[in-house]
Design a protein around this motif. Structure first.
Motif, PDB file in Angstrom:
ATOM      1  N   ASP A 170       0.834  -1.216   0.000  1.00 57.06           N
ATOM      2  CA  ASP A 170       0.000   0.000   0.000  1.00 57.06           C
ATOM      3  C   ASP A 170       0.866   1.263   0.000  1.00 57.06           C
ATOM      4  O   ASP A 170       1.748   1.414   0.836  1.00 57.06           O
ATOM      5  CB  ASP A 170      -0.913   0.012   1.227  1.00 57.06           C
ATOM      6  N   GLY A 171       0.584   2.145  -0.936  1.00 56.72           N
ATOM      7  CA  GLY A 171       1.332   3.400  -1.015  1.00 56.72           C
ATOM      8  C   GLY A 171       2.616   3.258  -1.829  1.00 56.72           C
ATOM      9  O   GLY A 171       3.251   4.247  -2.163  1.00 56.72           O
ATOM     10  N   THR A 222       3.961  -7.167   3.278  1.00 53.90           N
ATOM     11  CA  THR A 222       2.962  -6.170   3.663  1.00 53.90           C
ATOM     12  C   THR A 222       2.312  -6.512   4.993  1.00 53.90           C
ATOM     13  O   THR A 222       2.130  -7.684   5.317  1.00 53.90           O
ATOM     14  CB  THR A 222       1.886  -6.025   2.559  1.00 53.90           C
ATOM     15  N   ASP A 259       6.857   3.083   1.202  1.00 53.52           N
ATOM     16  CA  ASP A 259       6.389   4.473   1.347  1.00 53.52           C
ATOM     17  C   ASP A 259       6.362   4.922   2.802  1.00 53.52           C
ATOM     18  O   ASP A 259       5.841   5.989   3.106  1.00 53.52           O
ATOM     19  CB  ASP A 259       4.981   4.632   0.747  1.00 53.52           C
ATOM     20  N   HIS A 260       6.898   4.088   3.711  1.00 53.80           N
ATOM     21  CA  HIS A 260       6.827   4.414   5.136  1.00 53.80           C
ATOM     22  C   HIS A 260       8.204   4.189   5.768  1.00 53.80           C
ATOM     23  O   HIS A 260       8.886   3.223   5.396  1.00 53.80           O
ATOM     24  CB  HIS A 260       5.787   3.498   5.813  1.00 53.80           C
ATOM     25  N   ARG A 316      -2.405   2.533  -4.751  1.00 44.44           N
ATOM     26  CA  ARG A 316      -2.811   3.789  -4.134  1.00 44.44           C
ATOM     27  C   ARG A 316      -3.204   3.539  -2.684  1.00 44.44           C
ATOM     28  O   ARG A 316      -3.953   2.595  -2.398  1.00 44.44           O
ATOM     29  CB  ARG A 316      -4.008   4.377  -4.887  1.00 44.44           C
ATOM     30  N   LEU A 317      -2.666   4.341  -1.801  1.00 42.72           N
ATOM     31  CA  LEU A 317      -2.916   4.147  -0.369  1.00 42.72           C
ATOM     32  C   LEU A 317      -4.238   4.802   0.015  1.00 42.72           C
ATOM     33  O   LEU A 317      -4.359   6.015   0.002  1.00 42.72           O
ATOM     34  CB  LEU A 317      -1.768   4.769   0.435  1.00 42.72           C
ATOM     35  N   ASN A 318      -5.230   3.981   0.317  1.00 42.98           N
ATOM     36  CA  ASN A 318      -6.498   4.600   0.735  1.00 42.98           C
ATOM     37  C   ASN A 318      -7.056   3.986   2.020  1.00 42.98           C
ATOM     38  O   ASN A 318      -8.222   4.135   2.319  1.00 42.98           O
ATOM     39  CB  ASN A 318      -7.533   4.574  -0.406  1.00 42.98           C
ATOM     40  N   GLY A 364       3.257   7.716  -1.012  1.00 43.29           N
ATOM     41  CA  GLY A 364       2.389   7.522   0.152  1.00 43.29           C
ATOM     42  C   GLY A 364       2.191   8.843   0.873  1.00 43.29           C
ATOM     43  O   GLY A 364       1.929   9.863   0.229  1.00 43.29           O
ATOM     44  N   GLU A 370      -9.707  -2.732   5.940  1.00 43.13           N
ATOM     45  CA  GLU A 370      -8.743  -3.002   4.857  1.00 43.13           C
ATOM     46  C   GLU A 370      -9.455  -3.490   3.589  1.00 43.13           C
ATOM     47  O   GLU A 370      -9.101  -3.085   2.479  1.00 43.13           O
ATOM     48  CB  GLU A 370      -7.743  -4.072   5.313  1.00 43.13           C
ATOM     49  N   ASN A 376      -0.662  -5.578   5.461  1.00 43.77           N
ATOM     50  CA  ASN A 376      -2.066  -5.714   5.075  1.00 43.77           C
ATOM     51  C   ASN A 376      -2.421  -7.210   5.018  1.00 43.77           C
ATOM     52  O   ASN A 376      -1.547  -8.073   5.005  1.00 43.77           O
ATOM     53  CB  ASN A 376      -2.275  -5.050   3.710  1.00 43.77           C
TER      54      ASN A 376
END
Ligand SMILES: [Mg+2]
Length: 220
Positions: free
Chosen positions: A14-15, A115, A171-172, A19-21, A192, A84, A117
């Motif tokens: 994600d990100g 991930t 992205d983190h 797309r990070l949503n 992100g 999620e 997620n």
């Protein structure tokens, strides 16, 4: 990146590739509410990530009742998974993600995704993931998720790759931390919610505008 020879790239999801949503604020509030309902007082207020909050609360509860700890944990995971999966149903890969994998494989680079997620959400967004990526390790597949080194190390074992030949991309700042604790190279991406400065502060070796920039910079 020109001066380093890499044969493996492991991505966050994600990100980074999609797309990070995910609404992490909503997720955190929902879990804090659940924690309050169970009367748990977190021992460590610095624990800010949702998964770590759940883990810490489960550990605290388990000292009183294993049954309560399990009930809390399954409710907590039901809550975060529903958030999620809802996000995944409205989510999408970046338009260049599949091309990125095709390009990396053409350059003989092994690829992985690690991930925090859940599997269901990741496969909802990227149903043909197995055709593109050599190894995918979601939260459900491993006990200790990144930034714990187990997560990236498991991917590297499955890929037969060494950390010194591997780039971790995310992205983190926790993706950078995951790379560092495993002894891999790391790159932050700006797709992100984190800035170039965040990644420089976290010790990233490189910062890219987006993961697909790797196709121009990586040298097998
Ligand atoms: Mg991410």
């Amino acid at each position: 990146m020109d001066e380093v020879r890499l044969n493996t790239v492991v991505f966050d999801f994600d990100g980074t590739l999609a797309r990070l949503n995910i609404d992490f604020h909503l997720m955190r509030q929902a879990i804090l509410k659940l924690i309050g309902r169970w009367g748990i007082t977190p021992g460590n207020p610095d624990v800010s990530y949702v998964l770590e909050m759940i883990h810490e609360s489960e550990t605290l509860l388990s000292s009183q009742s294993l049954h309560d700890a399990r009930a809390f944990s399954s409710e907590a995971f039901r809550i975060i998974e529903s958030i999620e999966i809802r996000a995944a149903e409205n989510g999408e890969l970046f338009e260049w993600t599949r091309e990125l994998f095709i390009g990396l494989h053409a350059a003989n680079i092994h690829t992985g995704i690690i991930t925090r997620n859940c599997t269901k959400a990741v496969f909802t967004v990227f149903p043909d993931i197995a055709n593109h990526c050599d190894v995918v390790i979601c939260r459900d597949d491993i006990e200790r998720v990144k930034p714990h080194p187990d997560h990236l190390n498991r991917a590297l074992i499955q890929l037969g790759s060494r950390p010194c030949d591997t780039l971790m991309v995310g992205d983190h700042p926790l993706d950078v931390e995951a790379g560092r604790t495993s002894g891999a190279w790391s790159a932050g991406v700006l797709t992100g919610r984190h800035s170039r400065e965040d990644f420089i502060r976290s010790g990233a070796h490189w910062v890219l505008n987006r993961a697909s920039d790797l196709l121009e910079t990586i040298r097998p």
